[in-house]
Design an enzyme around this catalytic site. Structure first.
Site, mmCIF file in Angstrom:
data_model
loop_
_atom_site.group_PDB
_atom_site.id
_atom_site.type_symbol
_atom_site.label_atom_id
_atom_site.label_comp_id
_atom_site.label_asym_id
_atom_site.label_seq_id
_atom_site.Cartn_x
_atom_site.Cartn_y
_atom_site.Cartn_z
ATOM 1 N N ASP A 244 0.743 -1.104 -0.092
ATOM 2 C CA ASP A 244 -0.038 0.129 0.125
ATOM 3 C C ASP A 244 0.885 1.176 0.002
ATOM 4 O O ASP A 244 1.716 1.323 0.623
ATOM 5 C CB ASP A 244 -0.808 0.098 1.227
ATOM 6 C CG ASP A 244 -1.922 1.105 1.246
ATOM 7 O OD1 ASP A 244 -2.663 1.256 0.231
ATOM 8 O OD2 ASP A 244 -1.852 1.822 2.272
ATOM 9 N N GLU B 85 1.784 -0.300 -4.801
ATOM 10 C CA GLU B 85 0.786 0.720 -5.341
ATOM 11 C C GLU B 85 1.819 2.120 -5.539
ATOM 12 O O GLU B 85 2.179 2.605 -4.524
ATOM 13 C CB GLU B 85 -0.253 1.174 -4.054
ATOM 14 C CG GLU B 85 -1.373 1.942 -4.568
ATOM 15 C CD GLU B 85 -2.240 2.440 -3.348
ATOM 16 O OE1 GLU B 85 -3.294 2.718 -3.722
ATOM 17 O OE2 GLU B 85 -1.612 2.324 -2.350
#
Lengths: 720, 107
Positions: A363, A400
């Site tokens: 993330d 990401e």
């Protein structure tokens, strides 16, 4: 003396090993100096080795509790002779490992400008704890006054894996299904015995298998606190949680509240059983890991672990001692500090080796490439370490590739030959093309090829591109074609949260409608999205429920919703059986055709002597694609003789895409003479079941030279 | 009820009858019995759990130990488990590693 209730009695092997023989006794506990490595609490013959790091603490105390007790059972100060460098370590013998919880008190300077926030009144969670108590059952209100809310527990590593290990499926053969453990089965319609748990997901593996995806990507499953920043909606009174879990309490421990056995402390076994069963069904497991920040927030947040153990090491701090906030969540983990780098590595090695996890999605991974002062590094040591780590050598690593501080690295993420990326440009370009925007045909051609414009320049193949149109952030696919604007009022933030750049289209009516024309048109756009995603090079990722038309009622940021805005309504399987059938067959189509799953970028040339390039571009005229700015049509043909870089032979595939509001007549190129005739695999304009045919059952195309492609629809032909 | 584990052999089948609560305090006794059974190289291990009232994680650990101690060629039958004991086996997924039976005759 220590309480008899936590003394397990004589340990047979104790006398046999002099390196595990007690040399000290404090408060009735038999001890000896511990081993600095590994960090954390490790079971050793006859006892437990506790080891914890702090650069700036003066003293360290091991605090032991009986499971669930408010008051400590014992506090054992580490003798100074037990400290090596910055590591306190101690073996404690005769503990009942099943009934002990542990934490630490650290005393040191409280000087915020210097970056220190020690508080010896706090009992701290070990960053290396392998299981955490305190939030054992999802949604059970905690004791807000507890001195020790997150409680370290000991874990046995005796799971019976039999012959299981990570599957090592070639990445180009993955179809990823992004999902949330609780959302998947919490809805009453799921029909499982323990809704919202690992055990329940295990019961639903046959559904995942039938869908055909080869990998599940689990939104955060390690310990987080659903009550972090929990509140009631000011108007509705609905309880709003930290539902998605992108806020870590502990990186090593599975979330007990996701386990049916969490109240029994058996979440480790339950999760391992889930992984083992997924592997038996040839389904890989990727974990969504959040190493960019922790649940301790900024200087106003609680102190329960990292802040109290070594604030200056674990967090990025401003010169004034405040927290940098590149995560948008209050603090930023100091990932390129060598100590923090080690914990990230140790953590991922642990999940890969102890839980047989197949890969990780990071993330806001751009943060992992920032130096301790926030500047992007050209050669980030953490990313390099992860790429070349031997234990992680076969794991998928997915970034990401952006953060909340404005660093956007799609196409330029430091990959070290290993990293793949969530391709945000694929999402954006596909959405625009699907809703009929002009000027997108050129970008579409790049995205379909695995984005060579983004990844080809530095030798990365299409496998660097995780292609997706929807993910947990943003609209579900059904909502993508049902709403022009976000509708996040349920989040209690006056609709100010969530992105505004949705590239969505409501098809003429905002939200739900009973107009069958609009409903059918939306479904056609969904089928278009599934089709292009599954025929694109790169790794397709779909969002849980998109295969059956799941709606979030226009909410594009359901991070706090523990209700049917997130829960998958299994009744949609019947309600939208046509969509589900299409999705299953589209995944099946991809898996049946290796020509769609090349590891290397297409060359747009014929290197197999077939007379056709590996990919050729067409439009309303064969061999003559319309690349103009006003074009909304594109077709391409994949030469089956170039499948897997020419190592296997596949059928020719022709795909015609029309996002114009008018029907277009596409002239179809002829396949090689030895490749037979064209058959219709997909026509998204047709009603089910004629919208898609199973491989081998496609009807022959009547006019082999032309196809009338309906407005906003996609056609796929195969030649054999 | 206090925990008890009684081992009996019939030919090469080891039968262990469990009663009471199998928790952290009683798990070592169960482990001893498993080790005793393993010494005689059984071909099948039958665990009679009709009278087992409670199974804690410590007890589950011994079941895992039993599976690994006996080896892949020895089938383990869990007989007569019910209520919370069966629930614990199912939630943790252990029921997929053994044969769950209602009665010993079935085993």
């Amino acid at each position: 003396m220590a309480s008899d209730t936590v003394l397990a009695g004589k340990i047979d092997s104790l006398e046999a090993r002099i390196d595990y023989y007690p040399t000290h006794e404090i408060a009735g506990f038999r001890l000896r100096p511990g081993k600095p490595f590994p960090f954390g609490a490790t079971l050793v013959p006859g006892g437990v080795n506790f080891s914890v790091f702090s650069s700036y603490a003066f003293t360290c105390v091991l605090v032991l509790f009986e499971k669930g007790s408010v008051e400590p059972l014992a506090e054992i100060s580490f003798p100074d002779s037990f400290r090596i460098g910055h590591v306190w370590s101690m073996m404690v013998f005769d503990l009942d490992c099943e009934r002990i919880e542990y934490g630490y008190r650290m005393d040191g300077p409280f000087d915020t400008v210097a970056g220190h926030r020690f508080n010896k009144d706090k009992i701290l969670l070990d960053p290396y704890a392998k299981a955490v108590g305190g939030r054992d059952v999802w949604g059970t209100s905690p004791d807000w006054d507890s001195l020790f809310p997150y409680r370290g527990r000991l874990v046995f590593e005796d799971f019976d894996w039999e012959d299981d290990r990570p599957l090592e499926v070639p990445i180009e053969d993955l179809v990823i299904y992004e999902m949330h453990i609780r959302s998947f089965t919490r809805h009453p319609s799921s029909g499982v015995r323990h809704p919202g748990t690992f055990a329940a997901m295990r019961d639903k593996i046959p559904y995942i298998k039938e869908l055909g995806v080869t990998c599940v990507e689990l939104m955060p499953i390690y310990e987080f606190d659903e009550f972090e920043n929990s509140r009631r909606h000011p108007d509705t009174g609905e309880m709003l949680y930290n539902y998605w879990g992108y806020s870590t309490v502990n990186f090593f421990a599975p979330k007990a509240g996701f386990a049916a056995t969490g109240r029994l402390g058996m979440q480790v076994d339950e999760l391992k059983n889930l992984v083992k069963e997924l592997h038996k069904n040839n389904i890989e497991v990727i974990l969504d890991v959040v190493f960019n920040h922790t649940a301790e927030g900024d200087e106003r947040g609680p102190t329960f672990s990292f802040r109290g153990i070594d604030n200056k090491t674990y967090y990025m701090l401003t010169p004034e001692g405040y927290y940098y906030n590149f995560s948008g969540c209050g603090n930023t983990l100091n990932c390129n500090n060598p100590i923090v780098r080690s914990i990230v590595l140790d953590c991922l090695r642990y999940w890969a080796s102890e839980y047989h996890i197949d890969g990780f999605r990071f993330d806001l991974a751009a943060i992992l490439g920032r130096d301790p002062w926030g500047a992007p590094l050209s050669n980030p040591p953490l990313l390099e370490s992860l790429a070349f780590d031997p234990v992680l050598g076969k794991c998928k690593l997915i970034a990401e590739a952006w953060d909340a501080g404005g660093l956007y690295q799609v196409g330029s993420f430091p990959a070290f030959g290993r990293w793949a990326e969530w391709n945000g440009k694929y999402r954006d370009d596909l959405r625009c093309f699907l809703k009929g925007d002009s000027g997108k045909v050129g970008s579409l051609a790049q995205r379909i090829q695995g984005s060579p414009d983004l990844y080809g320049w530095n030798g990365r193949g299409p496998t660097a591109s995780i292609n997706f149109i929807t993910c947990h952030d943003g609209f579900s696919m059904y909502d993508l074609f049902s709403y022009n604007e976000k509708h996040n009022e349920a989040n209690g933030e006056n609709n100010n949260d969530g992105g505004n750049d949705n590239d969505s289209w409501n098809c003429g009516c905002e939200g739900e409608t009973s107009d069958p024309g609009i409903i059918n048109f939306r479904k056609r756009l969904i089928r278009n999205a599934w089709t292009i995603l599954m025929v694109s090079h790169g790794i397709p990722m779909v969002l849980m429920g998109d295969e059956m038309g799941r709606t979030q009622r226009g909410n594009n940021n359901t991070y706090c919703q523990d209700n049917d805005l997130n829960w998958l309504d299994w009744g949609l399987m019947d309600e939208n059986a046509d969509l589900l059938r299409f999705a299953r067959n589209m995944v099946s189509f991809r898996m049946a055709h290796p020509v769609l799953r090349n590891r290397y970028h297409l060359s747009n040339q014929d290197y197999m002597g077939s007379g056709y390039a590996d990919i050729s571009w067409h439009g309303e005229s064969a061999w003559n694609a319309d690349w103009s700015d006003e074009s909304r049509t594109l077709a391409f043909m994949l030469c089956g003789k170039h499948a897997k870089s020419g190592t296997v032979c596949d059928e020719y595939i022709y795909v015609a895409m029309n996002s114009h509001w008018e029907t277009k007549c596409f002239e179809i190129p002829m396949p090689a003479p030895d490749s037979g005739k064209w058959y219709v695999a997909v026509n998204t304009a047709m009603p089910s079941p004629e919208d898609i045919f199973e491989p081998g059952k496609e009807p022959e195309l009547g006019d082999q030279g032309h196809f009338l492609v309906t407005p906003y629809s996609v056609v796929v032909l195969v030649a054999r | 009820m206090a925990f008890d584990a009684q081992l009996a052999f019939k030919e090469k089948v080891a039968k262990i009858t469990l009663t009471g609560s199998l928790d952290a305090s009683s798990a070592p006794r169960f482990k001893e019995v498993i080790e005793e059974a393993a010494l005689q190289s059984p071909t099948k291990l039958v665990l009679l759990m009709d009278s087992l009232e409670f199974l804690a994680s410590a007890g589950l650990r011994v079941l895992i130990f039993a599976k690994q101690k006996m080896g892949a060629t020895v089938d383990i039958y869990v007989v007569g488990s019910q209520g919370p004991v069966l629930g614990t086996l199912e939630m943790s997924g252990f029921h997929h590693s053994v044969y769950i039976q209602d009665t010993y005759a079935d085993a």
